[in-house]
Design a protein around this motif. Structure first.
Motif, PDB file in Angstrom:
ATOM      1  N   PRO A  38       0.710  -1.069  -0.012  1.00  0.00           N
ATOM      2  CA  PRO A  38       0.020  -0.133  -0.094  1.00  0.00           C
ATOM      3  C   PRO A  38       1.022   1.309  -0.120  1.00  0.00           C
ATOM      4  O   PRO A  38       1.707   1.402   0.740  1.00  0.00           O
ATOM      5  N   VAL A  39       0.396   2.313  -0.877  1.00  0.00           N
ATOM      6  CA  VAL A  39       1.167   3.459  -0.858  1.00  0.00           C
ATOM      7  C   VAL A  39       0.137   4.530  -0.825  1.00  0.00           C
ATOM      8  O   VAL A  39      -0.595   4.684  -1.703  1.00  0.00           O
ATOM      9  N   LEU A  40       0.285   5.646   0.105  1.00  0.00           N
ATOM     10  CA  LEU A  40      -0.316   6.779  -0.006  1.00  0.00           C
ATOM     11  C   LEU A  40       0.610   8.037  -0.375  1.00  0.00           C
ATOM     12  O   LEU A  40       1.544   8.132   0.064  1.00  0.00           O
ATOM     13  N   VAL A  41       0.148   8.559  -1.452  1.00  0.00           N
ATOM     14  CA  VAL A  41       0.894   9.804  -2.015  1.00  0.00           C
ATOM     15  C   VAL A  41       0.103  11.037  -1.643  1.00  0.00           C
ATOM     16  O   VAL A  41      -1.088  11.025  -1.879  1.00  0.00           O
ATOM     17  N   LEU A  42       0.817  11.760  -0.975  1.00  0.00           N
ATOM     18  CA  LEU A  42       0.130  13.082  -0.701  1.00  0.00           C
ATOM     19  C   LEU A  42       0.744  14.340  -1.449  1.00  0.00           C
ATOM     20  O   LEU A  42       1.890  14.194  -1.926  1.00  0.00           O
ATOM     21  N   ALA A  43      -0.008  15.500  -1.451  1.00  0.00           N
ATOM     22  CA  ALA A  43       0.356  16.490  -2.266  1.00  0.00           C
ATOM     23  C   ALA A  43      -0.146  17.699  -1.440  1.00  0.00           C
ATOM     24  O   ALA A  43      -1.178  17.505  -0.500  1.00  0.00           O
ATOM     25  N   SER A  44       0.462  18.981  -1.337  1.00  0.00           N
ATOM     26  CA  SER A  44       0.144  19.886  -0.485  1.00  0.00           C
ATOM     27  C   SER A  44      -0.834  20.932  -1.326  1.00  0.00           C
ATOM     28  O   SER A  44      -0.675  21.231  -2.566  1.00  0.00           O
ATOM     29  N   SER A  45      -1.793  21.486  -0.838  1.00  0.00           N
ATOM     30  CA  SER A  45      -2.769  22.361  -1.252  1.00  0.00           C
ATOM     31  C   SER A  45      -1.922  23.589  -1.760  1.00  0.00           C
ATOM     32  O   SER A  45      -2.464  24.583  -2.707  1.00  0.00           O
ATOM     33  N   GLY A  46      -0.775  23.983  -1.186  1.00  0.00           N
ATOM     34  CA  GLY A  46      -0.288  25.129  -1.750  1.00  0.00           C
ATOM     35  C   GLY A  46       0.876  24.989  -2.573  1.00  0.00           C
ATOM     36  O   GLY A  46       1.645  25.929  -3.056  1.00  0.00           O
ATOM     37  N   SER A  47       1.203  23.799  -3.262  1.00  0.00           N
ATOM     38  CA  SER A  47       1.928  23.472  -4.355  1.00  0.00           C
ATOM     39  C   SER A  47       1.308  23.905  -5.484  1.00  0.00           C
ATOM     40  O   SER A  47       0.211  23.810  -5.657  1.00  0.00           O
ATOM     41  N   ASP A  48       2.267  23.976  -6.450  1.00  0.00           N
ATOM     42  CA  ASP A  48       1.878  24.327  -7.924  1.00  0.00           C
ATOM     43  C   ASP A  48       1.124  23.021  -8.448  1.00  0.00           C
ATOM     44  O   ASP A  48       1.360  21.888  -8.078  1.00  0.00           O
TER      45      ASP A  48
END
Length: 257
Positions: free
Chosen positions: A204-214
């Motif tokens: 299992p892999v959880l990939v996260l991103a930030s709301s402030g990133s482009d």
């Protein structure tokens, strides 16, 4: 030894390079992999690691060429995978892994090549989809390092990857200058890793991103999650290429629970 007691040491990687590690907390083992240039003294993951130590035995370490770890004669992505696997062995032989940026790529590569990683949380891995990201500026970096202009090498890196100008102006390069020569290591790791080569990751892999990133960084994260057989994606509150400590720790805890 009681895993709740803090401890530190060095473990030899496959090529004999000593890798410095540190342990805190109690619970299932979790290895934290820092992004470019950071070691245990400059880590932007320190606050997250401290929060996660409430429910996990958290292992942090200095990546090759940084902090108290040694360096090999010639960098390869495979050598960095071996370093991470050596730390996992120190953690008891299996572990979950949390990696950020290039550290997330390293965690995913290790999971694709070894069965000792139980799951991965990957924060904005800069996987470009085709193994390339445009111009290769490693020769310019090498020239700046050769001229002992480490601050210049850091600025070149920041400008080349699209760090917002206000962040560059407000940042102080000196804490990271000792590791400036390793920028090329992470670029090699990124350039040599095609997201399509990671479809063999079977954990299992959880990939996260930030709301402030482009959008570019967010799209790379979404694409990685879609291509991984057991991948999922979440967008969390944060700034450019970084998620708030509390948000990140909560997401990791929920995923690993």
């Amino acid at each position: 030894m009681d895993p709740s007691d803090g401890a530190s040491g060095r473990v030899l990687s496959a090529d004999g390079t000593p890798i410095a590690w540190e342990r805190h907390g109690e619970g299932p083992p979790l290895v934290v992999v820092d992004p470019i240039m950071m070691d245990r003294t400059t880590s932007g993951m320190a606050g997250v690691a401290e929060r996660l130590a409430a429910g996990h035995t958290v292992y942090t370490y200095d990546r090759r060429g940084k902090g108290e770890s040694g360096d090999g004669e010639e960098y390869t992505a495979e050598s960095e995978v071996d370093d991470l696997l050596a730390v996992v062995e120190t953690a008891g032989g299996t572990a979950d892994v949390l990696g950020t940026s290039s550290g997330a790529i390293l965690a995913l590569r290790a999971a694709s090549e070894s069965a000792v990683i139980s799951s991965v949380v990957a924060v904005e891995p800069p996987l470009f989809g085709d193994g390339g990201s445009g111009a290769d500026f490693r020769p310019q970096l090498a020239a700046l390092i050769e001229a002992d202009d480490r601050a210049g090498a850091i600025r070149l890196f920041q400008e080349s990857i699209g760090v917002p100008e206000e962040m560059i102006r407000s940042s102080e390069p000196s804490p990271f200058e000792p590791a400036a020569h390793t920028i090329s290591y992470d670029l090699t790791l990124m350039i040599d890793t095609d997201v399509r080569s990671l479809t063999g990751v079977r954990v299992p892999v959880l990939v996260l991103a930030s709301s402030g990133s482009d959008e570019r960084l967010q799209d790379w994260a979404r694409n990685a999650a879609e291509m991984l057989p057991e991948g999922s994606f979440q967008l969390l509150a944060g700034g450019w290429h970084g998620i708030e400590d509390a948000e990140l720790a909560a997401a990791v805890d929920a995923f690993l629970d």
